[in-house]
Design a protein around this motif. Structure first.
Motif, PDB file in Angstrom:
ATOM      1  N   THR A 140       0.841  -1.205   0.000  1.00 21.22           N
ATOM      2  CA  THR A 140       0.000   0.000   0.000  1.00 21.22           C
ATOM      3  C   THR A 140       0.870   1.246   0.000  1.00 21.22           C
ATOM      4  O   THR A 140       1.859   1.342   0.739  1.00 21.22           O
ATOM      5  N   GLU A 141       0.501   2.212  -0.811  1.00 22.81           N
ATOM      6  CA  GLU A 141       1.357   3.378  -1.065  1.00 22.81           C
ATOM      7  C   GLU A 141       1.702   4.154   0.195  1.00 22.81           C
ATOM      8  O   GLU A 141       2.831   4.621   0.355  1.00 22.81           O
ATOM      9  N   ASP A 142       0.752   4.320   1.104  1.00 18.31           N
ATOM     10  CA  ASP A 142       1.002   5.140   2.291  1.00 18.31           C
ATOM     11  C   ASP A 142       1.508   4.319   3.476  1.00 18.31           C
ATOM     12  O   ASP A 142       1.515   4.801   4.605  1.00 18.31           O
ATOM     13  N   ARG A 143       1.933   3.107   3.231  1.00 20.49           N
ATOM     14  CA  ARG A 143       2.450   2.252   4.311  1.00 20.49           C
ATOM     15  C   ARG A 143       3.858   2.696   4.694  1.00 20.49           C
ATOM     16  O   ARG A 143       4.704   2.957   3.841  1.00 20.49           O
ATOM     17  N   THR A 144       4.139   2.774   5.975  1.00 13.59           N
ATOM     18  CA  THR A 144       5.476   3.129   6.439  1.00 13.59           C
ATOM     19  C   THR A 144       6.397   1.913   6.364  1.00 13.59           C
ATOM     20  O   THR A 144       5.933   0.757   6.319  1.00 13.59           O
ATOM     21  N   PRO A 145       7.702   2.127   6.369  1.00 10.83           N
ATOM     22  CA  PRO A 145       8.627   0.975   6.386  1.00 10.83           C
ATOM     23  C   PRO A 145       8.376   0.051   7.573  1.00 10.83           C
ATOM     24  O   PRO A 145       8.430  -1.174   7.438  1.00 10.83           O
ATOM     25  N   GLY A 147       5.551  -0.413   9.070  1.00  8.04           N
ATOM     26  CA  GLY A 147       4.314  -1.127   8.789  1.00  8.04           C
ATOM     27  C   GLY A 147       4.531  -2.269   7.819  1.00  8.04           C
ATOM     28  O   GLY A 147       3.954  -3.364   7.983  1.00  8.04           O
ATOM     29  N   ARG A 148       5.355  -2.030   6.796  1.00  6.21           N
ATOM     30  CA  ARG A 148       5.646  -3.108   5.845  1.00  6.21           C
ATOM     31  C   ARG A 148       6.334  -4.272   6.532  1.00  6.21           C
ATOM     32  O   ARG A 148       6.020  -5.446   6.265  1.00  6.21           O
ATOM     33  N   ALA A 149       7.248  -3.959   7.431  1.00 10.34           N
ATOM     34  CA  ALA A 149       7.951  -5.021   8.149  1.00 10.34           C
ATOM     35  C   ALA A 149       6.989  -5.820   9.022  1.00 10.34           C
ATOM     36  O   ALA A 149       7.082  -7.061   9.110  1.00 10.34           O
ATOM     37  N   THR A 150       6.050  -5.116   9.649  1.00 13.48           N
ATOM     38  CA  THR A 150       5.056  -5.800  10.490  1.00 13.48           C
ATOM     39  C   THR A 150       4.207  -6.760   9.659  1.00 13.48           C
ATOM     40  O   THR A 150       3.953  -7.910  10.064  1.00 13.48           O
ATOM     41  N   LEU A 151       3.770  -6.305   8.491  1.00 11.40           N
ATOM     42  CA  LEU A 151       2.930  -7.155   7.649  1.00 11.40           C
ATOM     43  C   LEU A 151       3.720  -8.316   7.061  1.00 11.40           C
ATOM     44  O   LEU A 151       3.185  -9.433   6.898  1.00 11.40           O
ATOM     45  N   ALA A 152       4.986  -8.072   6.732  1.00  9.81           N
ATOM     46  CA  ALA A 152       5.823  -9.169   6.225  1.00  9.81           C
ATOM     47  C   ALA A 152       5.988 -10.250   7.285  1.00  9.81           C
ATOM     48  O   ALA A 152       5.934 -11.457   6.985  1.00  9.81           O
ATOM     49  N   ALA A 153       6.173  -9.840   8.532  1.00 12.97           N
ATOM     50  CA  ALA A 153       6.284 -10.811   9.625  1.00 12.97           C
ATOM     51  C   ALA A 153       4.979 -11.578   9.787  1.00 12.97           C
ATOM     52  O   ALA A 153       4.978 -12.800  10.061  1.00 12.97           O
ATOM     53  N   GLY A 154       3.847 -10.888   9.604  1.00  9.95           N
ATOM     54  CA  GLY A 154       2.557 -11.563   9.703  1.00  9.95           C
ATOM     55  C   GLY A 154       2.362 -12.578   8.600  1.00  9.95           C
ATOM     56  O   GLY A 154       1.852 -13.696   8.842  1.00  9.95           O
ATOM     57  N   ALA A 155       2.727 -12.214   7.358  1.00 15.32           N
ATOM     58  CA  ALA A 155       2.616 -13.159   6.247  1.00 15.32           C
ATOM     59  C   ALA A 155       3.489 -14.377   6.490  1.00 15.32           C
ATOM     60  O   ALA A 155       3.090 -15.523   6.212  1.00 15.32           O
ATOM     61  N   ALA A 156       4.688 -14.160   7.021  1.00 14.80           N
ATOM     62  CA  ALA A 156       5.586 -15.278   7.318  1.00 14.80           C
ATOM     63  C   ALA A 156       4.985 -16.185   8.385  1.00 14.80           C
ATOM     64  O   ALA A 156       5.084 -17.422   8.308  1.00 14.80           O
ATOM     65  N   ALA A 157       4.321 -15.581   9.382  1.00 12.70           N
ATOM     66  CA  ALA A 157       3.702 -16.394  10.429  1.00 12.70           C
ATOM     67  C   ALA A 157       2.581 -17.257   9.865  1.00 12.70           C
ATOM     68  O   ALA A 157       2.402 -18.417  10.267  1.00 12.70           O
ATOM     69  N   LEU A 158       1.805 -16.708   8.931  1.00  9.62           N
ATOM     70  CA  LEU A 158       0.723 -17.493   8.343  1.00  9.62           C
ATOM     71  C   LEU A 158       1.264 -18.660   7.516  1.00  9.62           C
ATOM     72  O   LEU A 158       0.599 -19.705   7.378  1.00  9.62           O
ATOM     73  N   ARG A 159       2.445 -18.484   6.964  1.00 11.41           N
ATOM     74  CA  ARG A 159       3.038 -19.540   6.120  1.00 11.41           C
ATOM     75  C   ARG A 159       3.878 -20.524   6.925  1.00 11.41           C
ATOM     76  O   ARG A 159       4.378 -21.513   6.367  1.00 11.41           O
ATOM     77  N   ASP A 160       4.048 -20.300   8.187  1.00  9.07           N
ATOM     78  CA  ASP A 160       4.923 -21.142   9.012  1.00  9.07           C
ATOM     79  C   ASP A 160       4.178 -22.420   9.400  1.00  9.07           C
ATOM     80  O   ASP A 160       3.446 -22.475  10.383  1.00  9.07           O
ATOM     81  N   GLU A 161       4.393 -23.483   8.628  1.00 13.98           N
ATOM     82  CA  GLU A 161       3.670 -24.725   8.828  1.00 13.98           C
ATOM     83  C   GLU A 161       4.157 -25.504  10.049  1.00 13.98           C
ATOM     84  O   GLU A 161       3.576 -26.538  10.392  1.00 13.98           O
ATOM     85  N   THR A 162       5.214 -24.997  10.717  1.00 16.93           N
ATOM     86  CA  THR A 162       5.680 -25.684  11.929  1.00 16.93           C
ATOM     87  C   THR A 162       4.824 -25.321  13.132  1.00 16.93           C
ATOM     88  O   THR A 162       4.965 -25.932  14.197  1.00 16.93           O
ATOM     89  N   GLU A 179      -3.342  -4.230  14.437  1.00 12.85           N
ATOM     90  CA  GLU A 179      -3.313  -2.783  14.668  1.00 12.85           C
ATOM     91  C   GLU A 179      -2.880  -2.031  13.414  1.00 12.85           C
ATOM     92  O   GLU A 179      -3.431  -0.976  13.088  1.00 12.85           O
ATOM     93  N   GLU A 180      -1.909  -2.560  12.690  1.00 12.97           N
ATOM     94  CA  GLU A 180      -1.441  -1.906  11.474  1.00 12.97           C
ATOM     95  C   GLU A 180      -2.540  -1.844  10.415  1.00 12.97           C
ATOM     96  O   GLU A 180      -2.739  -0.810   9.774  1.00 12.97           O
TER      97      GLU A 180
END
Length: 681
Positions: A140-145, A147-162, A179-180
């Motif tokens: 998203t264009e108005d996302r802060t760095p 915020g992007r890191a927070t969402l990337a960590a969330g996506a990784a958590a969803l993909r963590d099959e362990t 919250e983000e």
């Protein structure tokens, strides 16, 4: 026969996400909603969409430079799809606001994933779709760095099959990721409503304390030998400004200071037998000495007026002038522009009448015969006073002039002088009062003087704080130079304290007419106005007699008005109109209300963020002392129903411990009003 298809009127597209029933707007957006800098107001709308996917909404305020300021709305009634948000503007100018409805893909996924994963249906698919959504959200264009890191960590958590599915889901539906996406959501199918005008003005347009006087009375002297008066002047009136500022007023309001006609001049108490020494009514404007752009020779010159304005500014006061668009028969306009008046069948000019009352010393202006010429002259005249430092105009009887004239005049003045404030003195029918406010008047006189019972006051103030608050700002005056109600005539000191306190706390702007502090309560027989009315004669109030050491020391309410204005300045909750809440009192003669406002932290003083809460409890019966039970609406005070609080009376400096229910004791034997500052334990 071939049937002719029915034609349908053109329709405004309803939009992908329908946005309906927006408020507050004025006449469908034809006229601006009003606010002042920093004033919070509630925007509401109905926002719907097809199916079961999540929908959301935002308010977008666009400032005069075209920059958007977005505030997320909250659904307060899911069954009726009602969305609302509290917003404010941070500077003056013409803004716009709109509501945007939008599809909320994260809200849709969060709901579906929670339900399905709990039931172990499509678990892997839901987690995968969530990860893809977070990947998209991170871009998203108005996302802060961060915020992007927070969402990337969330996506990784969803993909963590362990990790178990519920743990992976919780990592996104709670905590930083949630919250983000709540603060900076993904918005699909954004559908804006119409942009509606929002006029943001300076705070004095909403909040202020006015003090009215007749300059000719300030310093007027009576000669016992010759039995004649010597008029006060603008210079002697300037000496009174220190006392007015000392009482904490913001505006000094001058009744007309122009030359007064001699034709049909009114004598004392509105009689027709004026003598040569009688000054006449300042509302009979115009003589051989000039008209609306001139100063009465007895008062001085423009140099004296400039001195008066300079003294007022030095003391923190702004100057308001009375504008009465009417003329004495001696006014230069009568001979120079007879087309600006109404000529009767016998050739005479019609004087003002309100049958059975007659005002033989006044010719009303007629704007219909030569609107271009009359409009231009009124605009030129107003500019004269603006150029000499006047920043507010109290307009006498604006409801007797075309509304379109006022709309034009106020808008034309605002192009070059946006800080000018106009007060409408229109004691008339509600529709006209409201229309004048819509046309541009920042403030309006009201029916406050005649609202004295609890039901009347609660109903009227609720109307002013809700139905009309987005365009009409009320100004409460307990008395004026034209109004002295029976309540004030016979209520004694309790009535004079009470009505000032209510005027100054129920609404943000109030005013008093000089002499209020002296409780001048004797009416002219047959009229609800002062005897020996200052409109028709001089009055020397001998202010020095009420000062320390004077023969009337202690008989003035100046101290009470000073304290009231101090309280108003110290408590931001009293600066707004729309934040009033009424509380239950058993006694029908006692009224209780509160005002609450969130105050941000002040880094300069170190005061933390807090709620400013003021509670007013008033005995409306000035003749008896009463006990009664008050039941507070605790959530309206920002408290839990089981909490208590410390109550500090800001008039008497007394302290009490209050719970949800409290007993109060008010009346002429004590103080008629508690103005309470709420203090948490």
């Amino acid at each position: 026969m071939t049937a002719t298809p029915l034609s349908t009127p053109p329709q405004t597209p309803i939009g992908r996400i329908p946005v309906l029933d927006i408020s507050p707007i004025v006449d469908g957006g034809a006229r601006p909603t009003k606010s002042v800098v920093g004033e919070t107001f509630l925007v509401e709308a109905t926002v719907i969409r097809e199916g079961h996917d999540a929908v959301s909404a935002s308010v977008v305020l666009t400032d005069p430079d075209g920059t958007d300021h977005l505030t997320q709305m909250v659904c307060t009634n899911p069954g009726l799809n009602t969305w609302e948000a509290v917003v404010s503007a941070d500077r003056t100018g013409l803004w716009t606001f709109r509501v945007e409805g939008w599809s909320d893909p994260f809200g849709t996924w969060e709901h579906d994933a929670t339900v399905k994963i709990q039931a172990d249906v499509d678990t892997a698919l839901m987690l995968a779709e969530g990860a893809v959504l977070l990947d998209r959200a991170a871009e998203t264009e108005d996302r802060t760095p961060a915020g992007r890191a927070t969402l990337a960590a969330g996506a990784a958590a969803l993909r963590d099959e362990t990790r178990p599915p519920q743990v992976r889901l919780s990592a996104v539906t709670h905590g930083p990721v949630h919250e983000e996406l709540t603060g900076t959501p993904v918005r699909d199918h954004v559908t804006p409503s119409t942009a509606y005008p929002l006029l943001v003005e300076r705070q004095l347009a909403l909040t202020g304390a006015w003090y009215e006087f007749f300059p000719r009375s300030e310093g007027a002297l009576y000669d016992e030998e010759s039995h004649t008066w010597r008029s006060g002047t603008l210079r002697t009136a300037a000496k009174r400004l220190h006392s007015v500022a000392g009482m904490g007023f913001d505006v000094i309001y001058l009744t007309p200071i122009h030359p007064i006609g001699q034709a049909a001049k009114k004598g004392p108490n509105n009689t027709l037998d004026a003598g040569p020494e009688d000054p006449g009514s300042p509302y009979a404007i115009g003589s051989a000495d000039g008209g609306h752009d001139a100063i009465h020779p007895d008062l001085g010159t423009f140099d004296d007026f400039d001195f008066f304005v300079g003294e007022a500014r030095r003391l923190g006061l702004e100057v308001a002038m009375d504008i009465a668009l009417q003329c004495s028969p001696d006014h230069p306009w009568v001979t120079e522009h007879p087309e600006w008046f109404t000529t009767r069948a016998d050739g005479t000019i019609a004087f003002a009448e309100n049958p059975p009352k007659k005002y033989q010393d006044i010719y009303p202006l007629n704007f219909d015969n030569d609107p271009a010429g009359a409009y231009a002259e009124m605009r030129r005249m107003i500019q004269v006073w603006i150029d000499h430092g006047v920043t507010l105009f109290r307009v006498d009887n604006p409801h007797t002039k075309p509304v379109e004239f006022w709309q034009w005049l106020i808008q034309d003045v605002a192009r070059d002088h946006p800080d000018i404030i106009w007060l409408s003195e229109a004691f008339t029918k509600p529709a006209m009062m409201r229309t004048l406010a819509k046309a541009g008047f920042q403030q309006s006189y009201t029916y406050y003087a005649w609202r004295n019972t609890k039901p009347d006051l609660e109903e009227y103030v609720t109307e002013l704080a809700t139905e009309t608050a987005h365009y009409m700002r009320p100004s409460f005056w307990p008395t004026t130079h034209d109004i002295l109600t029976p309540y004030m005539q016979f209520g004694g000191q309790a009535a004079w304290k009470l009505r000032a306190a209510l005027a100054g706390t129920l609404v943000p702007t109030y005013g008093i007419y000089t002499g209020y502090e002296l409780m001048e309560h004797v009416a002219r027989p047959g009229a609800e106005e002062q005897i020996d009315n200052e409109k028709y004669q001089y009055r020397n109030r001998r202010w020095e007699d009420y000062e320390p050491g004077g023969e009337r020391e202690g008989q003035s309410l100046a101290w009470y008005l000073r304290r009231l204005n101090e309280i108003r300045r110290e408590h931001p909750a009293l600066h707004w109109l729309r934040n009033v809440t009424f509380h239950h009192v058993d006694d029908e003669n006692i009224m209780a209300f509160s005002k609450r406002r969130a105050v941000p932290a002040d880094e300069t003083t170190g005061v933390p963020a807090h709620d400013d809460v003021v509670i007013v409890i008033a005995n409306l019966d000035p003749h008896s002392t009463r006990w009664s039970r008050v039941v507070f609406d605790m959530p309206a005070l920002g408290l839990h129903p089981d909490e208590g609080f410390r109550a500090h009376d800001l008039i008497t400096d007394q302290w009490w411990d209050f719970l949800r229910e409290a007993m109060v004791h008010l009346g002429p034997d004590h103080e008629p009003v508690h103005i309470i500052e709420l203090k948490r334990y």
